[in-house]
Design a protein around this motif. Structure first.
Motif, short mmCIF file in Angstrom:
data_model
loop_
_atom_site.label_atom_id
_atom_site.label_comp_id
_atom_site.label_asym_id
_atom_site.label_seq_id
_atom_site.Cartn_x
_atom_site.Cartn_y
_atom_site.Cartn_z
N MET A 1 -16.25 -6.99 11.44
CA MET A 1 -15.02 -6.51 10.93
C MET A 1 -15.28 -5.14 10.03
SD MET A 1 -12.21 -9.13 9.17
CE MET A 1 -10.46 -8.54 9.15
N THR A 2 -14.07 -4.47 10.39
CA THR A 2 -14.28 -2.97 9.51
C THR A 2 -13.71 -3.40 8.05
OG1 THR A 2 -13.51 -1.99 11.53
CG2 THR A 2 -13.38 -0.80 9.56
N GLU A 3 -14.41 -2.80 7.27
CA GLU A 3 -13.84 -2.74 5.80
C GLU A 3 -12.61 -2.19 5.68
OE1 GLU A 3 -15.82 -1.71 1.57
OE2 GLU A 3 -17.08 -2.66 3.08
N ASN A 4 -11.70 -2.63 4.76
CA ASN A 4 -10.89 -1.80 4.31
C ASN A 4 -10.92 -0.56 3.54
OD1 ASN A 4 -8.93 -3.82 5.52
ND2 ASN A 4 -9.12 -5.08 3.55
N ALA A 5 -10.38 0.42 4.01
CA ALA A 5 -10.48 1.76 3.39
C ALA A 5 -9.76 1.98 2.00
CB ALA A 5 -10.22 3.00 4.29
N LEU A 6 -8.58 0.93 1.97
CA LEU A 6 -7.53 1.14 0.90
C LEU A 6 -6.57 -0.05 1.01
CD1 LEU A 6 -6.12 2.91 -1.32
CD2 LEU A 6 -4.71 3.69 0.47
N VAL A 7 -6.31 -0.65 -0.31
CA VAL A 7 -5.46 -1.78 -0.28
C VAL A 7 -4.68 -1.51 -1.39
CG1 VAL A 7 -5.39 -4.46 -0.64
CG2 VAL A 7 -7.30 -3.56 0.76
N LEU A 8 -3.41 -1.55 -1.25
CA LEU A 8 -2.40 -1.26 -2.31
C LEU A 8 -1.38 -2.67 -2.34
CD1 LEU A 8 -1.28 2.33 -1.63
CD2 LEU A 8 -2.81 1.72 -3.19
N GLU A 9 -0.98 -3.14 -3.58
CA GLU A 9 -0.32 -4.47 -3.61
C GLU A 9 0.61 -4.13 -4.81
OE1 GLU A 9 -1.21 -8.95 -4.36
OE2 GLU A 9 -2.46 -8.09 -2.97
N GLN A 10 1.67 -4.96 -4.73
CA GLN A 10 2.75 -4.87 -5.61
C GLN A 10 3.56 -6.13 -5.27
OE1 GLN A 10 3.36 -2.57 -8.16
NE2 GLN A 10 4.41 -4.20 -8.98
N ARG A 85 -1.33 -1.37 7.91
CA ARG A 85 -0.77 -2.92 7.86
C ARG A 85 0.04 -2.94 6.55
NH1 ARG A 85 -1.70 -8.00 10.36
NH2 ARG A 85 -1.25 -9.83 9.08
N PHE A 86 1.36 -3.38 6.65
CA PHE A 86 2.20 -3.77 5.76
C PHE A 86 2.56 -5.05 5.76
CE2 PHE A 86 3.03 0.72 7.19
CZ PHE A 86 3.00 1.30 6.06
N GLU A 87 1.88 -5.85 4.82
CA GLU A 87 1.89 -7.44 4.63
C GLU A 87 3.10 -7.66 3.46
OE1 GLU A 87 -1.78 -8.87 3.57
OE2 GLU A 87 -2.49 -8.82 5.78
N TRP A 88 3.82 -8.37 4.05
CA TRP A 88 5.02 -9.05 3.21
C TRP A 88 4.90 -10.46 3.10
CZ3 TRP A 88 8.62 -6.00 0.88
CH2 TRP A 88 8.71 -4.64 1.38
N ARG A 103 1.72 -5.96 0.56
CA ARG A 103 0.26 -5.55 0.48
C ARG A 103 0.13 -4.39 1.64
NH1 ARG A 103 -2.49 -10.24 1.34
NH2 ARG A 103 -2.17 -10.66 -0.79
N ILE A 104 -0.45 -3.29 1.51
CA ILE A 104 -0.61 -2.13 2.19
C ILE A 104 -2.24 -1.94 2.51
CG2 ILE A 104 -0.20 0.18 2.87
CD1 ILE A 104 2.30 0.16 0.84
N LEU A 126 5.16 2.59 -4.75
CA LEU A 126 5.23 0.96 -4.33
C LEU A 126 6.02 0.31 -5.35
CD1 LEU A 126 4.44 -0.84 -2.18
CD2 LEU A 126 2.25 -1.21 -3.07
N SER A 127 5.60 0.33 -6.45
CA SER A 127 6.19 -0.34 -7.61
C SER A 127 7.76 -0.28 -7.79
CB SER A 127 5.77 -0.05 -9.00
OG SER A 127 6.32 -0.96 -10.06
N ASP A 128 8.36 1.14 -7.66
CA ASP A 128 9.53 1.42 -7.61
C ASP A 128 10.51 0.90 -6.47
OD1 ASP A 128 9.63 2.57 -10.27
OD2 ASP A 128 9.43 4.54 -9.75
N GLY A 129 9.65 1.07 -5.05
CA GLY A 129 10.24 0.62 -4.01
C GLY A 129 10.53 -0.82 -3.98
N MET A 130 9.55 -1.63 -4.51
CA MET A 130 9.71 -3.04 -4.61
C MET A 130 10.72 -3.53 -5.49
SD MET A 130 7.68 -4.55 -2.38
CE MET A 130 7.56 -6.07 -2.98
#
Length: 158
Positions: A1-10, A85-88, A103-104, A126-130
């Motif tokens: 499995m490929t490692e994630n290059a970036l994870v953003l979460e709010q 991937r945008f997880e909700w 989570r992006i 991300l924070s303001d968008g949420m």
């Protein structure tokens, strides 16, 4: 499995029920992020495809994945040898409200090539968008409740 290059979460607390949060967020007509517009081909379901249109750009094609009704879903967009991937996630809070999380995730063999662009496009907003989405949910639920209230001065007479 490929490692994630970036994870953003709010996450944000939303003063609506998880059921309302789910119905609001899975209704593409409520998606508002000008100048982008959104189109979904068919019902909001696992495997359905949609498009994001931005002025002067070709459409961005994405797919709905991993729908767990009332709990979570993901939007995936294929890039060149990478995926964003945008997880909700919709979690019930003890007070009857909702903890809404986005989570992006940027992954894939070529994900490092997109990392700077994705980070620049989402990390600072991300924070303001949420918060904006939470406010829109609350306003929508209040509008629905007001529409179902009797008009001022009206009484129920049998």
């Amino acid at each position: 499995m490929t490692e994630n290059a970036l994870v953003l979460e709010q996450s944000v607390a939303v003063d609506v029920s998880p059921e309302f949060a789910w119905s609001f967020r899975t209704d593409i007509a409520t998606w508002s992020d000008p100048p982008a517009t959104f189109h979904l081909d068919g019902p909001f379901a696992d495997g359905a495809q949609g498009r994001t249109m931005m002025p002067g750009q070709p459409p961005w094609v994405w797919s709905i994945r991993d729908v767990r009704p009332g709990r979570s879903f993901a939007i995936e967009m294929a890039l060149d040898r990478a995926t964003i991937r945008f997880e909700w996630l919709f979690d019930a809070a003890p007070s009857g409200t909702t903890k809404l999380t986005q989570r992006i995730i940027l992954s894939g063999a070529n994900a490092p090539a997109y990392k700077e662009q994705v980070e620049a496009g989402f990390a600072s907003t991300l924070s303001d968008g949420m918060k904006r989405i939470a406010q829109e949910m609350v306003a929508a639920e209040r509008a629905i409740k007001r529409a179902h209230e009797p008009a001022n001065g009206a009484t129920n007479q049998a």
